[in-house]
Write an enzyme that holds these catalytic residues in place. Structure first.
Site, PDB file in Angstrom:
ATOM      1  N   ASP A  97      10.146   2.567   0.681  1.00 24.26           N
ATOM      2  CA  ASP A  97       8.676   2.216  -0.290  1.00 24.26           C
ATOM      3  C   ASP A  97       8.449   3.517  -1.003  1.00 24.26           C
ATOM      4  O   ASP A  97       7.950   3.135  -2.383  1.00 24.26           O
ATOM      5  CB  ASP A  97       7.581   2.217   0.919  1.00 24.26           C
ATOM      6  N   ALA A 146       0.912  -1.210  -0.074  1.00 25.02           N
ATOM      7  CA  ALA A 146       0.108   0.045  -0.058  1.00 25.02           C
ATOM      8  C   ALA A 146       0.688   1.244  -0.021  1.00 25.02           C
ATOM      9  O   ALA A 146       0.492   2.204  -0.732  1.00 25.02           O
ATOM     10  CB  ALA A 146      -0.949  -0.023   1.489  1.00 25.02           C
TER      11      ALA A 146
END
Ligand code: ADP
Length: 295
Positions: free
Chosen positions: A251, A40
């Site tokens: 990320d 996510a």
């Protein structure tokens, strides 16, 4: 366009005066809830960078799943392949942290462990995906199903968390761009102390039994790019920033890199932008890009 196949969590952080020992009960002085999960986080980063993103992941039919859905939706991420599993709760990491930053973390993969190869097939059959981005917080069989799928033009793998290097070896031949950080590169090449110095990185990369491109993230030192087919490596330094929270920086890096590659950028060019945006993400707390959480 970018398709991310990976995890989504709703994490709970409990602030405590000190990290408890086994058998002890402590009262927290505060708590917060942040969206996370590498999948996510990377989907949000790619969307913030400007990509059209589809997220293939799994959450439970619970409040945490609703929170994750609404955050991804706010970033314009396509959730038509998000699985709402009735069999497991949404994944969560519980982080216990004291004032010195000492911490203890327990992860419950929950629904992430239920993301299956069949979900990947249902999501990708008939599509053409310029860049498919994966990490290792969902079952390896699912990552393999994604990486082997004929829809994927370019497979980018962030081998995190590393787990077993032997299991990963099966997936590596399917990967076009491998994006490890220093400790993952160390684990992939027989251990030894991390961080790896910039000088050692080339030697380590040459020890990988893998023929694709590699981009090694080096924290405050930026990243090193090793194009496939033995072209000379490049070091892309990071801008100097006042870093206050580096969690999730990797990320952000992966999401931005995937977007650049999907736009047809060369690996080095995509890395330059990823380094800058990842560095910037360390200057504010709670590291999904503007809105969201940690990995
Ligand atoms: P991870 O978060 O996976 O451990 P890194 O620590 O290598 O990954 O960080 C990923 C990227 O984030 C780096 O390539 C860099 O662009 C940026 N970054 C991380 N820490 C800093 C820092 N202290 N100063 C500037 N940039 C940073």
């Amino acid at each position: 366009d970018v398709v991310v196949v990976g995890s989504a969590n709703l994490d709970t952080t409990l602030r405590v005066p000190r990290v408890p020992v086994a058998g002890e009960t402590l009262l927290a002085t505060g708590s917060s809830s942040t969206p996370g999960g590498k999948g996510a986080n990377q989907a949000v980063a790619a969307a913030v960078a400007g990509a059209r993103v589809r997220f293939v992941g799994a959450v439970g039919q619970d409040r945490a799943g609703e929170v994750i859905k609404s955050i991804l939706q706010q970033h314009g991420v396509d959730l038509s392949s998000l699985q709402l599993l009735g069999t497991a709760p949404t994944g969560t990491a519980t982080v216990v942290v004291d004032d010195d930053g000492e911490n203890l973390i327990v992860v419950d993969p929950g629904a992430n462990a239920g993301l299956a190869p069949q979900h990947v097939h249902a999501a990708l059959d008939g599509l053409e995906v310029p860049v498919l981005l994966c990490q290792l917080e969902v079952p390896l069989d699912t990552v393999r199903a994604a990486a082997t799928h004929q829809a994927a033009r370019c497979v980018v793998l962030n081998p995190a968390p590393m787990g077993s290097a032997e299991a990963l070896a099966e997936v590596l031949p399917l990967v076009d761009v491998l994006v490890p950080n220093q400790s993952e590169l160390a684990q992939l090449t027989g251990g030894g102390p991390a961080p790896i110095t910039l000088e050692e990185v080339g030697d380590r990369v040459s020890r990988l039994t893998y023929a694709g491109a590699v981009v090694v993230t080096l924290g405050a030192q930026g990243a090193a790019v090793f194009p496939a087919a033995g072209a000379p490596p490049t070091h892309v330094p990071a801008p100097t920033v006042d870093a206050i929270d580096t969690s999730g920086a990797g990320d952000v890096f992966c999401g931005v890199l995937a977007h650049g590659l999907s736009q047809g950028e060369e690996l080095e060019e995509a890395t330059r932008r990823a380094v800058v945006l990842a560095a910037r993400s360390t200057t504010f707390r709670g590291a999904q890009m503007p809105l969201a959480g940690r990995s």
